[in-house]
Scaffold this motif. Sequence first.
Motif, mmCIF file in Angstrom:
data_model
loop_
_atom_site.group_PDB
_atom_site.id
_atom_site.type_symbol
_atom_site.label_atom_id
_atom_site.label_comp_id
_atom_site.label_asym_id
_atom_site.label_seq_id
_atom_site.Cartn_x
_atom_site.Cartn_y
_atom_site.Cartn_z
ATOM 1 N N ARG A 1 -22.653 32.545 52.978
ATOM 2 C CA ARG A 1 -22.910 31.837 51.733
ATOM 3 C C ARG A 1 -23.938 30.714 51.885
ATOM 4 O O ARG A 1 -24.262 30.063 50.911
ATOM 5 N N ARG A 2 -24.429 30.488 53.097
ATOM 6 C CA ARG A 2 -25.439 29.455 53.295
ATOM 7 C C ARG A 2 -26.800 29.970 52.864
ATOM 8 O O ARG A 2 -27.110 31.152 53.020
ATOM 9 N N SER A 3 -27.606 29.072 52.339
ATOM 10 C CA SER A 3 -28.918 29.491 51.852
ATOM 11 C C SER A 3 -29.827 29.951 52.987
ATOM 12 O O SER A 3 -30.711 30.774 52.780
ATOM 13 N N ASP A 4 -29.593 29.420 54.203
ATOM 14 C CA ASP A 4 -30.436 29.829 55.328
ATOM 15 C C ASP A 4 -29.809 30.958 56.138
ATOM 16 O O ASP A 4 -30.318 31.338 57.182
ATOM 17 N N GLY A 5 -28.696 31.491 55.687
ATOM 18 C CA GLY A 5 -28.038 32.584 56.385
ATOM 19 C C GLY A 5 -27.309 32.141 57.634
ATOM 20 O O GLY A 5 -26.927 32.954 58.466
ATOM 21 N N GLY A 6 -27.098 30.838 57.801
ATOM 22 C CA GLY A 6 -26.377 30.330 58.954
ATOM 23 C C GLY A 6 -27.228 30.238 60.208
ATOM 24 O O GLY A 6 -26.701 30.096 61.294
ATOM 25 N N VAL A 7 -28.550 30.329 60.068
ATOM 26 C CA VAL A 7 -29.441 30.272 61.222
ATOM 27 C C VAL A 7 -29.831 28.819 61.474
ATOM 28 O O VAL A 7 -30.216 28.105 60.549
ATOM 29 N N TYR A 8 -29.727 28.395 62.722
ATOM 30 C CA TYR A 8 -30.094 27.028 63.079
ATOM 31 C C TYR A 8 -31.607 26.880 63.064
ATOM 32 O O TYR A 8 -32.331 27.661 63.659
ATOM 33 N N LYS A 9 -32.082 25.846 62.372
ATOM 34 C CA LYS A 9 -33.509 25.536 62.355
ATOM 35 C C LYS A 9 -33.656 24.073 62.754
ATOM 36 O O LYS A 9 -33.138 23.203 62.060
ATOM 37 N N PRO A 10 -34.337 23.801 63.868
ATOM 38 C CA PRO A 10 -34.496 22.397 64.262
ATOM 39 C C PRO A 10 -35.338 21.633 63.237
ATOM 40 O O PRO A 10 -36.244 22.186 62.635
ATOM 41 N N ALA A 11 -35.002 20.379 63.061
ATOM 42 C CA ALA A 11 -35.718 19.548 62.093
ATOM 43 C C ALA A 11 -37.118 19.247 62.598
ATOM 44 O O ALA A 11 -37.359 19.151 63.793
#
Length: 88
Positions: A4-14
């Motif tokens: 249900r996360r907009s990013d599909g649960g993929v970690y993206k570093p800031a």
Amino acid sequence: PPDRRSDGGVYKPAKRATAYLVDSTIPPSLVPFRASREAAILKGLGQGSGTSKGPFLQERINLNNVMNKAVFGTARAVGDLIRGGPEG
């Protein structure tokens, strides 16, 4: 849940800025430069120009200055007393 996360649960570093302007507030605030200015600063550093370095001169009296003069002044006075006179 990850589905249900907009990013599909993929970690993206800031995205973090690598060049900051440090303002004069207490404590100092780090204000990131805009991307084009940051790129120019990093390019200059990469070419070996470095950053401007000016001497920090503090002329006012503080505890460190007083203690420094007291310790070294006492050592000089004792040395002069042992030698029988001031150094020339």
